[in-house]
Motif scaffolding. Structure first.
Motif, PDB file in Angstrom:
ATOM      1  N   PRO A 139       0.866  -1.164   0.062  1.00  0.00           N
ATOM      2  CA  PRO A 139       0.039   0.091  -0.090  1.00  0.00           C
ATOM      3  C   PRO A 139       0.873   1.123  -0.079  1.00  0.00           C
ATOM      4  N   GLY A 140       0.387   2.215  -0.522  1.00  0.00           N
ATOM      5  CA  GLY A 140       0.960   3.617  -0.667  1.00  0.00           C
ATOM      6  C   GLY A 140       1.588   4.066   0.554  1.00  0.00           C
ATOM      7  N   SER A 141       0.971   3.807   1.824  1.00  0.00           N
ATOM      8  CA  SER A 141       1.362   4.059   3.103  1.00  0.00           C
ATOM      9  C   SER A 141       2.728   3.571   3.862  1.00  0.00           C
ATOM     10  N   LYS A 142       3.119   2.455   2.966  1.00  0.00           N
ATOM     11  CA  LYS A 142       4.492   2.048   3.071  1.00  0.00           C
ATOM     12  C   LYS A 142       5.550   3.165   3.172  1.00  0.00           C
ATOM     13  N   MET A 143       5.298   4.311   2.025  1.00  0.00           N
ATOM     14  CA  MET A 143       6.202   5.362   2.014  1.00  0.00           C
ATOM     15  C   MET A 143       6.197   6.180   3.040  1.00  0.00           C
ATOM     16  N   ALA A 144       5.170   6.060   4.089  1.00  0.00           N
ATOM     17  CA  ALA A 144       5.521   6.885   5.422  1.00  0.00           C
ATOM     18  C   ALA A 144       6.624   6.708   6.069  1.00  0.00           C
ATOM     19  N   SER A 145       7.292   5.577   5.734  1.00  0.00           N
ATOM     20  CA  SER A 145       8.786   5.431   6.539  1.00  0.00           C
ATOM     21  C   SER A 145       9.675   6.174   6.048  1.00  0.00           C
ATOM     22  N   ALA A 146       9.523   7.054   4.812  1.00  0.00           N
ATOM     23  CA  ALA A 146      10.489   7.881   4.284  1.00  0.00           C
ATOM     24  C   ALA A 146       9.964   9.248   4.686  1.00  0.00           C
ATOM     25  N   GLY A 147       8.951   9.533   5.141  1.00  0.00           N
ATOM     26  CA  GLY A 147       8.475  10.931   5.471  1.00  0.00           C
ATOM     27  C   GLY A 147       7.070  10.881   5.592  1.00  0.00           C
ATOM     28  N   GLY A 148       6.406  11.837   6.409  1.00  0.00           N
ATOM     29  CA  GLY A 148       5.308  12.132   6.802  1.00  0.00           C
ATOM     30  C   GLY A 148       4.364  12.499   5.661  1.00  0.00           C
ATOM     31  N   ASN A 149       5.155  13.111   4.569  1.00  0.00           N
ATOM     32  CA  ASN A 149       4.233  13.881   3.597  1.00  0.00           C
ATOM     33  C   ASN A 149       4.575  12.995   2.166  1.00  0.00           C
ATOM     34  N   TRP A 150       4.411  11.888   2.419  1.00  0.00           N
ATOM     35  CA  TRP A 150       4.527  10.871   1.194  1.00  0.00           C
ATOM     36  C   TRP A 150       3.451  10.718   0.522  1.00  0.00           C
ATOM     37  N   GLN A 151       2.172  11.403   0.736  1.00  0.00           N
ATOM     38  CA  GLN A 151       1.157  11.617  -0.366  1.00  0.00           C
ATOM     39  C   GLN A 151       1.391  12.607  -1.367  1.00  0.00           C
ATOM     40  N   THR A 152       2.196  13.530  -0.928  1.00  0.00           N
ATOM     41  CA  THR A 152       2.295  14.723  -1.856  1.00  0.00           C
ATOM     42  C   THR A 152       3.591  15.045  -2.267  1.00  0.00           C
ATOM     43  N   SER A 153       4.793  14.429  -1.566  1.00  0.00           N
ATOM     44  CA  SER A 153       6.054  14.938  -1.805  1.00  0.00           C
ATOM     45  C   SER A 153       6.673  14.039  -2.752  1.00  0.00           C
ATOM     46  N   ALA A 154       7.301  14.539  -3.951  1.00  0.00           N
ATOM     47  CA  ALA A 154       8.039  13.725  -4.686  1.00  0.00           C
ATOM     48  C   ALA A 154       9.293  13.262  -4.154  1.00  0.00           C
ATOM     49  N   LYS A 155      10.011  14.115  -3.429  1.00  0.00           N
ATOM     50  CA  LYS A 155      11.134  13.829  -2.910  1.00  0.00           C
ATOM     51  C   LYS A 155      11.115  12.513  -1.730  1.00  0.00           C
ATOM     52  N   THR A 156       9.913  12.497  -1.316  1.00  0.00           N
ATOM     53  CA  THR A 156       9.692  11.543  -0.105  1.00  0.00           C
ATOM     54  C   THR A 156       9.604  10.192  -0.996  1.00  0.00           C
ATOM     55  N   GLN A 157       8.678  10.231  -1.924  1.00  0.00           N
ATOM     56  CA  GLN A 157       8.308   9.031  -2.815  1.00  0.00           C
ATOM     57  C   GLN A 157       9.669   8.583  -3.512  1.00  0.00           C
ATOM     58  N   ILE A 158      10.465   9.568  -3.933  1.00  0.00           N
ATOM     59  CA  ILE A 158      11.576   8.837  -4.788  1.00  0.00           C
ATOM     60  C   ILE A 158      12.585   8.352  -3.733  1.00  0.00           C
ATOM     61  N   LYS A 159      12.706   8.863  -2.505  1.00  0.00           N
ATOM     62  CA  LYS A 159      13.664   8.356  -1.613  1.00  0.00           C
ATOM     63  C   LYS A 159      13.166   6.806  -1.459  1.00  0.00           C
ATOM     64  N   TRP A 160      11.925   6.848  -1.173  1.00  0.00           N
ATOM     65  CA  TRP A 160      11.376   5.383  -0.733  1.00  0.00           C
ATOM     66  C   TRP A 160      11.666   4.362  -1.842  1.00  0.00           C
ATOM     67  N   GLY A 161      11.137   5.190  -3.279  1.00  0.00           N
ATOM     68  CA  GLY A 161      11.368   4.158  -4.267  1.00  0.00           C
ATOM     69  C   GLY A 161      12.656   3.731  -4.374  1.00  0.00           C
ATOM     70  N   LEU A 162      13.752   4.408  -4.350  1.00  0.00           N
ATOM     71  CA  LEU A 162      15.238   4.178  -4.328  1.00  0.00           C
ATOM     72  C   LEU A 162      15.824   3.212  -3.448  1.00  0.00           C
ATOM     73  N   ASP A 163      15.039   3.418  -2.234  1.00  0.00           N
ATOM     74  CA  ASP A 163      15.419   2.402  -0.918  1.00  0.00           C
ATOM     75  C   ASP A 163      15.006   1.028  -1.393  1.00  0.00           C
ATOM     76  N   TYR A 164      13.711   0.957  -1.996  1.00  0.00           N
ATOM     77  CA  TYR A 164      12.769  -0.335  -2.348  1.00  0.00           C
ATOM     78  C   TYR A 164      13.881  -1.222  -3.508  1.00  0.00           C
ATOM     79  N   MET A 165      14.089  -0.274  -4.580  1.00  0.00           N
ATOM     80  CA  MET A 165      14.865  -0.820  -5.624  1.00  0.00           C
ATOM     81  C   MET A 165      16.156  -1.200  -5.258  1.00  0.00           C
ATOM     82  N   ASN A 166      16.826  -0.482  -4.235  1.00  0.00           N
ATOM     83  CA  ASN A 166      18.269  -0.930  -3.963  1.00  0.00           C
ATOM     84  C   ASN A 166      18.357  -2.069  -3.122  1.00  0.00           C
ATOM     85  N   SER A 167      17.254  -2.303  -2.299  1.00  0.00           N
ATOM     86  CA  SER A 167      17.089  -3.383  -1.195  1.00  0.00           C
ATOM     87  C   SER A 167      16.700  -4.550  -1.798  1.00  0.00           C
ATOM     88  N   ARG A 168      15.657  -4.382  -2.723  1.00  0.00           N
ATOM     89  CA  ARG A 168      14.892  -5.754  -3.576  1.00  0.00           C
ATOM     90  C   ARG A 168      15.807  -6.217  -4.520  1.00  0.00           C
TER      91      ARG A 168
END
Length: 138
Positions: free
Chosen positions: A92-121
């Motif tokens: 779910p989208g709420s997983k991105m909250a681990s990268a920042g509380g503004n995950w619903q609207t912040s490109a930076k937060t979503q990119i950080k989470w996505g990079l972390d996900y791609m790098n770890s997986r």
């Protein structure tokens, strides 16, 4: 019902109040746009942020390819069937909250989470893109 025109406007506040009263009299409602829409980053802003966060051209291109396919660089993209959300379509989208509380609207937060996900997986955005090309998901 015919609403007469306002010929002279003394101030923007008065014009808004007059319009609201006229709309109410006509049975119409004025509503504000959702707050998140005003703070959501545009596609070009999101791409610029990703470029800053991913300086390696090959890794940026791979990340960009995934995001282009997943969300079209729309920070608020929502998959109607799965509920996946954001640039990287987290589920779910709420997983991105681990990268920042503004995950619903912040490109930076979503990119950080996505990079972390791609790098770890997958080890890198390029490896995630390679997987995506074969499976059409990542």
């Amino acid at each position: 019902m015919l609403i007469s025109r306002i010929r002279r406007i003394a101030s923007p506040k008065k014009a808004l109040a007059t319009t609201a009263v006229a709309a109410a009299a006509a049975g119409l409602a004025l509503t504000a746009a959702p707050a998140q829409a005003a703070s959501a980053d545009s596609a070009s802003q999101a791409q610029a942020i990703a470029h800053q966060m991913i300086p390696d051209a090959a890794q940026y291109n791979a990340f960009s390819n995934i995001v282009s396919h997943e969300s079209g660089w729309n920070v608020t993209a929502t998959n109607s069937s799965s509920g996946a959300y954001g640039l990287v379509q987290a589920l779910p989208g709420s997983k991105m909250a681990s990268a920042g509380g503004n995950w619903q609207t912040s490109a930076k937060t979503q990119i950080k989470w996505g990079l972390d996900y791609m790098n770890s997986r997958y080890g890198s955005p390029a490896a995630a893109w390679s997987f995506w090309q074969t499976h059409h998901w990542y």
